[in-house]
Design a protein around this motif. Structure first.
Motif, PDB file in Angstrom:
ATOM      1  N   VAL A 275       0.833  -1.204   0.000  1.00 39.59           N
ATOM      2  CA  VAL A 275       0.000   0.000   0.000  1.00 39.59           C
ATOM      3  C   VAL A 275       0.869   1.256   0.000  1.00 39.59           C
ATOM      4  O   VAL A 275       0.576   2.241  -0.684  1.00 39.59           O
ATOM      5  CB  VAL A 275      -0.963  -0.004   1.211  1.00 39.59           C
ATOM      6  CG1 VAL A 275      -1.623   1.363   1.389  1.00 39.59           C
ATOM      7  CG2 VAL A 275      -2.034  -1.064   1.014  1.00 39.59           C
ATOM      8  N   LYS A 276       1.954   1.234   0.755  1.00 38.10           N
ATOM      9  CA  LYS A 276       2.856   2.390   0.769  1.00 38.10           C
ATOM     10  C   LYS A 276       3.484   2.606  -0.608  1.00 38.10           C
ATOM     11  O   LYS A 276       3.636   3.741  -1.064  1.00 38.10           O
ATOM     12  CB  LYS A 276       3.939   2.190   1.833  1.00 38.10           C
ATOM     13  CG  LYS A 276       3.415   2.285   3.271  1.00 38.10           C
ATOM     14  CD  LYS A 276       4.540   2.114   4.269  1.00 38.10           C
ATOM     15  CE  LYS A 276       4.021   2.175   5.696  1.00 38.10           C
ATOM     16  NZ  LYS A 276       3.514   3.513   6.043  1.00 38.10           N
ATOM     17  N   TYR A 277       3.842   1.524  -1.293  1.00 35.23           N
ATOM     18  CA  TYR A 277       4.424   1.660  -2.634  1.00 35.23           C
ATOM     19  C   TYR A 277       3.404   2.176  -3.642  1.00 35.23           C
ATOM     20  O   TYR A 277       3.753   2.912  -4.562  1.00 35.23           O
ATOM     21  CB  TYR A 277       5.012   0.322  -3.088  1.00 35.23           C
ATOM     22  CG  TYR A 277       6.461   0.138  -2.680  1.00 35.23           C
ATOM     23  CD1 TYR A 277       6.850   0.290  -1.351  1.00 35.23           C
ATOM     24  CD2 TYR A 277       7.439  -0.178  -3.601  1.00 35.23           C
ATOM     25  CE1 TYR A 277       8.168   0.124  -0.965  1.00 35.23           C
ATOM     26  CE2 TYR A 277       8.766  -0.338  -3.237  1.00 35.23           C
ATOM     27  CZ  TYR A 277       9.122  -0.182  -1.914  1.00 35.23           C
ATOM     28  OH  TYR A 277      10.438  -0.331  -1.539  1.00 35.23           O
ATOM     29  N   PHE A 278       2.139   1.798  -3.471  1.00 36.02           N
ATOM     30  CA  PHE A 278       1.097   2.360  -4.335  1.00 36.02           C
ATOM     31  C   PHE A 278       1.066   3.884  -4.217  1.00 36.02           C
ATOM     32  O   PHE A 278       0.809   4.588  -5.188  1.00 36.02           O
ATOM     33  CB  PHE A 278      -0.278   1.798  -3.957  1.00 36.02           C
ATOM     34  CG  PHE A 278      -0.562   0.428  -4.510  1.00 36.02           C
ATOM     35  CD1 PHE A 278      -0.336   0.136  -5.852  1.00 36.02           C
ATOM     36  CD2 PHE A 278      -1.082  -0.563  -3.698  1.00 36.02           C
ATOM     37  CE1 PHE A 278      -0.599  -1.132  -6.367  1.00 36.02           C
ATOM     38  CE2 PHE A 278      -1.347  -1.826  -4.200  1.00 36.02           C
ATOM     39  CZ  PHE A 278      -1.108  -2.108  -5.530  1.00 36.02           C
ATOM     40  N   GLY A 279       1.326   4.384  -3.007  1.00 34.69           N
ATOM     41  CA  GLY A 279       1.326   5.823  -2.801  1.00 34.69           C
ATOM     42  C   GLY A 279       2.350   6.546  -3.653  1.00 34.69           C
ATOM     43  O   GLY A 279       2.174   7.716  -4.003  1.00 34.69           O
ATOM     44  N   PHE A 280       3.427   5.848  -4.022  1.00 33.53           N
ATOM     45  CA  PHE A 280       4.451   6.432  -4.886  1.00 33.53           C
ATOM     46  C   PHE A 280       4.154   6.208  -6.371  1.00 33.53           C
ATOM     47  O   PHE A 280       4.390   7.086  -7.199  1.00 33.53           O
ATOM     48  CB  PHE A 280       5.830   5.818  -4.587  1.00 33.53           C
ATOM     49  CG  PHE A 280       6.405   6.210  -3.264  1.00 33.53           C
ATOM     50  CD1 PHE A 280       7.002   7.440  -3.091  1.00 33.53           C
ATOM     51  CD2 PHE A 280       6.358   5.330  -2.192  1.00 33.53           C
ATOM     52  CE1 PHE A 280       7.556   7.802  -1.867  1.00 33.53           C
ATOM     53  CE2 PHE A 280       6.907   5.680  -0.960  1.00 33.53           C
ATOM     54  CZ  PHE A 280       7.507   6.917  -0.804  1.00 33.53           C
TER      55      PHE A 280
END
Length: 292
Positions: free
Chosen positions: A221-226
């Protein structure tokens, strides 16, 4: 990628510093190896699609001289030793090369370091896109700029990508499974995400359905933010995943697809970058149309 966006939007000249000397002073590498790495870094940078008519890339080992060196000396003279120790935490065990490096990082903030780009009285303000760990260098630069008669540079800082293993992990080349690299294959990306990316989901499907995912620790989910450009899709994933209607495996599969697209696009662009192109970007030359 973000810096290219800034160049595209504002149509401005861009100077990129390759700190091969910093790698030599902080790591157990030879000068020759740091130069090779700088050359490879330049290929990755060029592959992002920067406009050669507005971009100058330089390495410290090849470029630093008068008047760049004059700015370094003036900066060094105006920063007390106790201040640089307070900023960077140098100790008596650090060699003097480390202590002398901050002015090298600061000097590109001032246009007189690049007379071939900004001749005469041309005095544009400097805007720096950087990672948050570089904050001390440019806070120091802002402090010293008025003493030298220069404009203070402005900067915008990016946060770090978390390591695949979680926020507490360390991402770096020493652990190839801690990160996705721009030259990873599709299979390597798939294996890393499936095996090593820390999940905020629960240990069983039943518990996942019952309790949902902890988005605060979930690395996909954190990588989706990027990397996920569609904000609506990102919000949909966050909502469904947290509300127990989406499983960890589904989230990871979507991330694999997103990252594979990004990396494959970069790999193809990088393969087209020749040594001749690197030389062209790094040639000391005027950029006559850099503001148009």
């Amino acid at each position: 990628m973000f810096t290219k966006y800034l160049q595209d939007v504002f149509k401005v000249p861009l100077v990129i510093q390759l700190t091969d000397d910093e790698k030599f002073m902080w790591k157990n590498l030879s000068v020759e190896e740091t130069r090779r790495l700088a050359h490879e870094n330049a290929k990755d940078i060029i592959a992002c699609g920067f406009d050669i008519s507005r971009t100058f890339i330089f390495s410290n080992f090849y470029y630093v001289g008068v008047p760049f060196y004059e700015n370094m000396v003036m900066i060094g003279k105006h920063v007390p030793y106790k201040k640089v120790v307070g900023i960077f935490g140098f100790t008596g065990e650090d060699h003097i090369g480390k202590v002398s490096f901050p002015p090298v990082q600061a000097a590109p903030s001032f246009p007189t370091s690049f007379p071939h780009l900004f001749p005469g009285g041309l005095n544009p303000r400097c805007f720096i896109a950087c990672a948050i760990y570089q904050d001390p260098y440019f806070r120091m630069t802002r402090d010293v700029a008025p003493q030298l008669g220069y404009n203070k540079p402005s900067f915008i800082e990016s946060i770090f990508f978390p390591a695949l293993q979680g926020e507490g992990g360390k991402m770096g080349s020493s652990d190839p499974n801690s990160a996705i690299f721009v030259l990873d294959t599709a299979k390597e990306i798939k294996d890393k995400i499936n095996k090593f990316s820390f999940s905020g989901g629960k240990d069983t499907i039943e518990n996942q359905r019952k309790y949902g995912a902890d988005l605060e620790v979930d690395i996909p989910v954190k990588y989706f933010g990027f990397f996920l450009d569609d904000d609506d899709e990102l919000e949909h994933i966050r909502t469904e995943y947290k509300a127990e209607r989406m499983l960890t495996g589904e989230v990871k599969q979507r991330l694999i697809h997103v990252l594979t697209e990004v990396v494959e696009r970069h790999r193809k662009a990088r393969a087209a970058v020749t040594d001749k192109m690197v030389d062209a970007f790094m040639a000391v030359r005027p950029l006559p149309n850099m503001f148009s």
